[in-house]
Design a protein around this motif. Sequence first.
Motif, PDB file in Angstrom:
ATOM      1  N   ASP A 149     158.960 -15.949   1.611  1.00  0.00           N
ATOM      2  CA  ASP A 149     157.614 -16.248   2.113  1.00  0.00           C
ATOM      3  C   ASP A 149     156.914 -14.958   2.535  1.00  0.00           C
ATOM      4  OD1 ASP A 149     157.892 -18.927   1.778  1.00  0.00           O
ATOM      5  OD2 ASP A 149     158.076 -19.435   3.905  1.00  0.00           O
ATOM      6  N   SER A 150     155.595 -14.912   2.339  1.00  0.00           N
ATOM      7  CA  SER A 150     154.812 -13.780   2.839  1.00  0.00           C
ATOM      8  C   SER A 150     154.245 -14.138   4.208  1.00  0.00           C
ATOM      9  CB  SER A 150     153.638 -13.484   1.892  1.00  0.00           C
ATOM     10  OG  SER A 150     154.125 -13.074   0.646  1.00  0.00           O
ATOM     11  N   VAL A 151     154.224 -13.150   5.092  1.00  0.00           N
ATOM     12  CA  VAL A 151     153.654 -13.370   6.431  1.00  0.00           C
ATOM     13  C   VAL A 151     152.535 -12.356   6.631  1.00  0.00           C
ATOM     14  CG1 VAL A 151     154.105 -13.341   8.912  1.00  0.00           C
ATOM     15  CG2 VAL A 151     155.865 -14.178   7.341  1.00  0.00           C
ATOM     16  N   GLY A 152     151.349 -12.843   6.920  1.00  0.00           N
ATOM     17  CA  GLY A 152     150.203 -11.953   7.150  1.00  0.00           C
ATOM     18  C   GLY A 152     149.819 -11.963   8.614  1.00  0.00           C
ATOM     19  N   LEU A 153     149.718 -10.778   9.226  1.00  0.00           N
ATOM     20  CA  LEU A 153     149.293 -10.683  10.620  1.00  0.00           C
ATOM     21  C   LEU A 153     147.788 -10.431  10.633  1.00  0.00           C
ATOM     22  CD1 LEU A 153     152.193  -8.437  11.919  1.00  0.00           C
ATOM     23  CD2 LEU A 153     152.014 -10.919  12.011  1.00  0.00           C
TER      24      LEU A 153
END
Length: 101
Positions: free
Chosen positions: A12-16
Amino acid sequence: MRVFDHDFKRGDSVGLMLAAANRDPERYENPNQFDVARGGVGQLGFGAGLHFCIGAPLARLEMAIALPILFERFPDLEISEQPVYANRYHFHGLEKLMVQV
Ligand code: HEM
């Protein structure tokens, strides 16, 4: 610190989203209201911690010098159209801001 109830899967990609930092309803009473004198808990426009904006003093100086001159020269300056926000992932910013003098 708030922990979100979300199941992450491998890959999964996590964007802050820095762009949302000054609009946190858990931090500010009126998160979506533009208020230059908001005060209270610190604003996060220049980031925080280790990567706090190195140009913040220069940017603040530029605004302190330029904005009074702008408002003095154009006392009737006002937004003439709904501002258009840029479709950028990282930084929140305007694509277009139409004004009339
Ligand atoms: C109103 C103007 C500005 C705003 C809103 C702004 C905002 C920010 C923010 C939010 C960060 C943190 C990014 C992160 O944590 O990933 C940052 C970092 C940075 N800014 Fe600015 N900035 C401004 C002007 C400037 C200027 C004028 C300079 C240089 C002359 C500058 C140089 C930098 C640099 C080098 C970093 C990276 C610092 C690091 O990672 O240690 N910024 N800025």
